[in-house]
Design an enzyme around this catalytic site. Structure first.
Site, PDB file in Angstrom:
ATOM      1  N   LYS A 279     -89.999  18.798   6.257  1.00  0.00           N
ATOM      2  CA  LYS A 279     -90.029  19.971   5.383  1.00  0.00           C
ATOM      3  C   LYS A 279     -88.764  19.998   4.536  1.00  0.00           C
ATOM      4  CE  LYS A 279     -92.561  23.196   8.395  1.00  0.00           C
ATOM      5  NZ  LYS A 279     -93.727  23.461   7.558  1.00  0.00           N
ATOM      6  N   ARG A 353    -102.329  22.093  14.786  1.00  0.00           N
ATOM      7  CA  ARG A 353    -103.720  21.783  15.137  1.00  0.00           C
ATOM      8  C   ARG A 353    -103.800  20.621  16.119  1.00  0.00           C
ATOM      9  NH1 ARG A 353    -105.056  20.918   8.892  1.00  0.00           N
ATOM     10  NH2 ARG A 353    -103.333  22.410   8.783  1.00  0.00           N
TER      11      ARG A 353
HETATM   12  N1  BES Z   1     -95.752  25.985  11.086  1.00  0.00           N
HETATM   13  C1  BES Z   1     -96.311  25.615   9.834  1.00  0.00           C
HETATM   14  C2  BES Z   1     -97.006  26.787   9.130  1.00  0.00           C
HETATM   15  C3  BES Z   1     -96.114  27.897   8.637  1.00  0.00           C
HETATM   16  C4  BES Z   1     -95.686  27.923   7.321  1.00  0.00           C
HETATM   17  C5  BES Z   1     -95.777  28.948   9.450  1.00  0.00           C
HETATM   18  C6  BES Z   1     -94.909  28.970   6.856  1.00  0.00           C
HETATM   19  C7  BES Z   1     -94.990  29.989   8.989  1.00  0.00           C
HETATM   20  C8  BES Z   1     -94.557  30.012   7.698  1.00  0.00           C
HETATM   21  C9  BES Z   1     -97.348  24.514  10.030  1.00  0.00           C
HETATM   22  O1  BES Z   1     -97.099  23.650  11.068  1.00  0.00           O
HETATM   23  C10 BES Z   1     -97.344  23.686   8.788  1.00  0.00           C
HETATM   24  O2  BES Z   1     -96.355  23.081   8.505  1.00  0.00           O
HETATM   25  N2  BES Z   1     -98.454  23.689   8.080  1.00  0.00           N
HETATM   26  C11 BES Z   1     -98.585  22.943   6.888  1.00  0.00           C
HETATM   27  C12 BES Z   1     -99.937  22.298   6.912  1.00  0.00           C
HETATM   28  C13 BES Z   1    -100.141  21.276   5.837  1.00  0.00           C
HETATM   29  C14 BES Z   1     -99.264  20.080   6.074  1.00  0.00           C
HETATM   30  C15 BES Z   1    -101.602  20.881   5.835  1.00  0.00           C
HETATM   31  C16 BES Z   1     -98.457  23.903   5.707  1.00  0.00           C
HETATM   32  O3  BES Z   1     -98.932  25.034   5.799  1.00  0.00           O
HETATM   33  O4  BES Z   1     -97.862  23.513   4.719  1.00  0.00           O
HETATM   34 MN    MN Z   2     -95.827  22.055  10.500  1.00  0.00          MN
END
Ligand code: BES
Ligand code: MN
Ligand code: ZN
Length: 497
Positions: A279, A353
């Site tokens: 990230k 997931r």
């Molecule tokens: N933990 C994150 C989702 C999240 C984002 C929670 C912002 C709280 C605030 C999750 O694991 C994630 O990174 N999801 C990705 C999925 C994508 C790679 C398909 C996302 O939402 O960008």
């Molecule tokens: Mn994630």
């Protein structure tokens, strides 16, 4: 904090502080009018001076009101005179408690139960008051060296008039307190940083619950156990981390009757860096909250145990840390899940997931009546619904309806999104049974589609709480304890079925 019911002649009650409401345009509520009468229109005269208009958020402390025994009177703005929305009622209560919290008052009598709230009764008002009061006084400063002052407030009495069903009011206090306690437990865990709140820490918290309540038992699966079982998806997430992953199984048995359990499965990523699909720095802040689903399961089960609910619950915490590293899972790696289905990991940041799918397959062995997973799963749910509604997806409409209704009752609401076949195509992989991501469009739904492939054998609902379990507003970051109130309401409703 103690809560009690109180009744009697308002002007004669020798309390430290009476809390009464005024509406906009200086209209007094019924209980405020009683004090006004007793004080020979002292309040009305004061209001004419324009000190307080009655808008929600306004308040005014009065001292030595003539012919009133209480030391102080706190006037609280209640907005326009009409049936209030649940939200406005909560705002008014929050404002009143915050005002009390800044004083030396130890015991106050809240007389705002005379407000009428749309579609809600006295028991609801009492329960919400208890919850909101404790919520408003919440502080998390166990990690600060200078402890800020504890609020002096120790007891809140709730004023009722006329014929009331005392039993249902007492029950409302009891429930409100247990829910507030569960919410606080969840928030405390969530607010801890990931160097303290590790997967092992979550496991030890689950074990402490089992020590505290005879009705709870805990079992922890280690990485070696998960390997033996074949949880390839779950283990792919923890490979880059030095912290040992844990699959924590908590069983609450509130009844001797044989009863298919309600299963609650929580995402417990104690920190989500994204893994090798790293990230950006700014998006990584807040990712200590990626275990809010697991914390919700703990808080909900604690509340159920506290209320001795006559039901059977299985809680599963899928606890791991998502880190990059020399042995981390790489994009395009293919793993075999516990279900036997293979997954091409196109993005290591879609890790929730992956841990959940194996936990969901694992929960099959308990033959649950329903399975609800709670997860901070997608950023997409924040785009779709903002911070006010939890995303809800289900493969069984009656279950979705139950949760939506519980959300409204508890004012911890969800909004449903569809689980249509059409979206499943986005998960196609040329090399495995599926990809773990479905592209940018419909992110909440495609993540649910992914999970749905592991929940075919039971009634299932998915709660995406990425927007509601924790929030970031500038420098302020905080956990909310949601959706503990919704889930407890769901359990309470199930007990009455
Ligand atoms: N933990 C994150 C989702 C999240 C984002 C929670 C912002 C709280 C605030 C999750 O694991 C994630 O990174 N999801 C990705 C999925 C994508 C790679 C398909 C996302 O939402 O960008
Ligand atoms: Mn994630
Ligand atoms: Zn995550």
């Amino acid at each position: 904090m103690k809560f009690r019911l109180e009744h009697g002649a308002l002007d004669k009650l020798a309390h430290e502080c009476l809390v009464v409401g005024i509406h906009e345009n200086h209209e007094l509520t019924a209980n405020a009018e009683k004090l006004n009468k007793a004080s020979r229109a002292y309040l009305a005269q004061l209001l004419k001076k324009g000190e307080i208009q009655g808008k929600i958020g306004q308040f005014l402390f009065l001292y030595q009101v003539p012919h009133v025994s209480a030391e102080r009177v706190l006037l609280v703005g209640c907005g326009e005179k009409k049936d209030l929305s649940a939200r406005d009622f909560r705002r008014i209560m929050g404002c009143a408690t915050k005002a009390l919290g800044t004083t030396k008052i130890t015991k106050a009598l809240i007389c705002l139960t005379d407000l009428t709230v749309m579609q809600h009764d006295l028991a609801w008002k009492i329960k919400q008051t208890v919850e909101v009061c404790l919520e408003s006084l919440y502080q998390f400063n166990s990690l600060k060296s200078a402890k800020s002052d504890h609020p002096s407030l120790k007891q809140i009495d709730l004023f009722t008039t006329g014929k009331v069903n005392l039993k249902s009011c007492e029950e409302a206090i009891k429930q409100g307190l247990a829910i507030a306690k569960g919410v606080e437990f969840t928030k405390n865990l969530a607010n801890l940083p990931s160097n303290i709140c590790t997967p092992s820490y979550l496991a030890s918290e689950a074990k402490s619950l089992a020590k505290k309540y005879k009705t709870i038992q805990t079992k922890v699966l280690e990485e070696a156990d998960m390997k033996k079982l074949g949880m390839g998806a779950f283990l792919a997430v923890t490979k880059g981390s030095k912290e040992a992953a844990k699959l924590v199984c908590i069983e609450y048995k509130g009844t001797q009757k044989k009863q298919a359990p309600i299963a609650l499965v929580g995402k417990g990523i104690t920190f989500d860096t994204g893994g090798l699909s790293l990230k950006p720095a700014d998006s990584m802040v807040g990712m200590k909250y990626d275990m809010c689903g697991a914390a919700t399961v703990l808080g909900t089960i604690q509340t159920a145990a506290e209320l001795k609910l006559p039901i059977h619950i299985i809680g599963i915490l899928a606890a791991a840390e998502n880190m990059p590293g020399g042995s981390a899972t790489k994009p395009e790696d293919i793993v075999t899940s516990l279900s036997g289905q293979t997954i091409e990991i196109m993005n290591t940041d879609a890790e929730g997931r992956l841990v959940l799918c194996d936990a969901l397959t694992y929960v099959e062995r308990y033959k649950p009546s329903v399975v609800i997973d709670i997860a901070t799963l997608t950023g997409a749910v924040v785009i779709a619904l903002g911070h006010h509604a939890t995303g809800l997806v289900s493969n069984y409409q009656p279950l979705a309806d139950e949760l939506l209704a519980a959300g409204i009752k508890s004012h911890d609401r969800a909004w449903q999104l569809p689980l249509w076949e059409e979206y499943q195509d986005q998960l196609k992989s040329p090399f495995a049974d599926m990809s773990n991501v479905g592209g940018r469009s419909g992110g909440v739904i495609t993540s649910s589609c992914f999970l749905s492939r592991f929940t075919k054998k039971f009634h299932w609902a998915h709660l995406d709480v990425a927007g509601t379990a924790a929030m970031m507003m500038g420098n302020d970051r905080f956990a909310t304890g949601r959706p503990v109130p919704m889930l407890v309401q769901f359990l309470l409703d199930r007990c009455h079925k």
